[in-house]
Design a protein around this motif. Sequence first.
Motif, short mmCIF file in Angstrom:
data_model
loop_
_atom_site.label_atom_id
_atom_site.label_comp_id
_atom_site.label_asym_id
_atom_site.label_seq_id
_atom_site.Cartn_x
_atom_site.Cartn_y
_atom_site.Cartn_z
N LEU A 42 0.95 -1.16 0.09
CA LEU A 42 0.25 0.03 -0.02
C LEU A 42 0.81 1.18 0.01
N LEU A 43 1.02 1.87 -1.13
CA LEU A 43 1.93 2.88 -1.20
C LEU A 43 1.37 4.23 -1.14
N PRO A 44 1.64 5.10 -0.18
CA PRO A 44 0.97 6.46 0.00
C PRO A 44 1.61 7.20 -0.93
N ASN A 45 0.75 8.19 -1.33
CA ASN A 45 1.32 9.37 -2.40
C ASN A 45 1.09 10.69 -1.70
N LEU A 46 1.78 11.74 -2.22
CA LEU A 46 2.00 13.12 -1.65
C LEU A 46 0.40 13.61 -1.54
N VAL A 47 0.12 14.54 -0.53
CA VAL A 47 -1.09 15.12 -0.15
C VAL A 47 -1.21 16.49 -0.78
N SER A 48 0.03 17.01 -1.08
CA SER A 48 -0.13 18.28 -1.99
C SER A 48 1.39 18.40 -2.92
N ASP A 49 1.45 19.32 -3.68
CA ASP A 49 2.69 19.65 -4.49
C ASP A 49 3.80 19.87 -3.47
N GLY A 50 4.76 19.15 -3.69
CA GLY A 50 5.98 19.19 -2.91
C GLY A 50 7.06 18.24 -3.14
N LYS A 51 8.02 18.25 -2.53
CA LYS A 51 9.12 17.21 -2.57
C LYS A 51 9.09 16.01 -1.98
N VAL A 52 9.25 14.94 -2.89
CA VAL A 52 8.97 13.69 -2.49
C VAL A 52 9.52 13.33 -1.26
N ALA A 53 11.02 13.49 -1.23
CA ALA A 53 11.89 13.42 0.04
C ALA A 53 11.24 14.07 1.17
N ASP A 54 10.50 14.88 1.11
CA ASP A 54 9.95 15.65 2.51
C ASP A 54 8.82 14.90 2.88
N ALA A 55 8.20 14.00 1.88
CA ALA A 55 7.05 13.34 2.30
C ALA A 55 6.81 11.84 2.62
N LEU A 56 7.80 11.26 1.75
CA LEU A 56 7.94 9.71 1.66
C LEU A 56 9.32 9.47 2.22
N PRO A 57 9.35 8.34 3.24
CA PRO A 57 10.85 7.96 3.76
C PRO A 57 11.49 7.01 2.75
N ARG A 104 -9.97 -8.61 -0.68
CA ARG A 104 -9.69 -9.71 -1.38
C ARG A 104 -8.41 -10.38 -1.32
N ALA A 105 -7.33 -9.57 -1.16
CA ALA A 105 -6.12 -10.20 -1.03
C ALA A 105 -5.81 -10.92 0.37
N HIS A 106 -6.55 -10.51 1.35
CA HIS A 106 -6.63 -11.43 2.85
C HIS A 106 -7.31 -12.60 2.38
N ALA A 107 -8.26 -12.76 1.70
CA ALA A 107 -9.11 -13.79 1.48
C ALA A 107 -8.39 -14.77 0.65
N LEU A 108 -7.56 -14.21 -0.26
CA LEU A 108 -6.81 -15.23 -0.97
C LEU A 108 -5.29 -15.45 -0.46
N GLY A 109 -5.20 -15.14 0.73
CA GLY A 109 -3.73 -15.61 1.37
C GLY A 109 -2.72 -14.73 1.02
N ILE A 110 -2.89 -13.55 0.38
CA ILE A 110 -1.94 -12.71 -0.13
C ILE A 110 -1.40 -11.86 1.18
N ARG A 111 -0.05 -11.69 1.09
CA ARG A 111 0.42 -10.74 2.32
C ARG A 111 0.37 -9.39 1.91
N VAL A 112 -0.25 -8.37 2.83
CA VAL A 112 -0.18 -7.14 2.74
C VAL A 112 0.42 -6.27 3.48
N ARG A 113 1.27 -5.20 3.07
CA ARG A 113 2.14 -4.42 3.46
C ARG A 113 2.17 -3.12 3.54
N PRO A 114 1.44 -2.44 4.41
CA PRO A 114 1.19 -0.95 4.29
C PRO A 114 2.54 -0.10 4.42
N LEU A 115 3.02 0.81 3.80
CA LEU A 115 4.07 1.59 3.73
C LEU A 115 3.97 2.95 4.19
#
Length: 295
Positions: free
Chosen positions: A7-22, A107-118
């Motif tokens: 689960l890949l978060p996105n920026l919430v406004s215009d700005g530098k990627v490095a300031d929002a995503l580790p 559906r991923a959980h139901a199918l046994g797929i691993r879910v990783r939040p970032l």
Amino acid sequence: MPGTIYLLPNLVSDGKVADALPAGTLDAMRRIDRFLVEAAKTARAAIKAMGHPKPVSELVIEEIGHDPDPGKIDGWLAPVLAGEDAAILSESGCPGVADPGAQIVARAHALGIRVRPLVGPSSILLALMASGLDGQRFRFLGYLPIAEDERRAAIVNLERQSRASETQLFIETPYRNTHMLASLVKTLAPETRVTVATDIMGAGESIRTLHVREWKELDQAARTLPKLPTVFAVLAEAGRGSAPRYAPEHAKHKGEKTEKAEKFVSSRPNGTKPHRGSSNRPKGAKRPDRRKGEH
């Protein structure tokens, strides 16, 4: 062995990627070649800005839209079941939180797929953090109704809910921000606090919490909000017995107890605390026999 859904978060406004995503989030994203995205055009720009090492044209980008079609979910997840990793990317903030993705994750959980939040930004949590309202108990309501009578009823209800010391958060379409604030000021009690958090992490960021009576005292220009993404939060005065743990009256009592405890400890030799069952009797003194009425 199945792959992993990230689960890949996105920026919430215009700005530098490095300031929002580790760095860890970006490293994981750069190892993925398959993306399930809310909107393909903006997702391509976001993936490129995040520094994916491959040309965007070589990546698999499936558009799931704002309301994913349940009939297509198994097809989107088939490559993941076969061992390939994939990431869900929404337009802003975190997938599955006021954005699409939850149906696919379920559906991923139901199918046994691993879910990783970032790790990444969520305007809802950032607004709550900066609001000064109760962060121990809170509720996100999405969008309130548009019709005036239904909206007023929703505002009255959320204020009532908030009296149990539960912060109520919601969002609005940017061009209706000013109208929403006007509705809140008109409907809510004077001592209810309202937070307006606009363009979080953006160049026009403004986060302000005032009582309704204070919002009313501002001129119309000050209550005119920009047409930018905004999170609203409401917290009424707590009902009897419902004050938050950090409320002033609780902090006062807690401080008094702490002060008394410190005075008691400091009055003992070396500041030591007595063991359970011990007393301040002089050494060698006999314990009173309470059966004989001694006190």
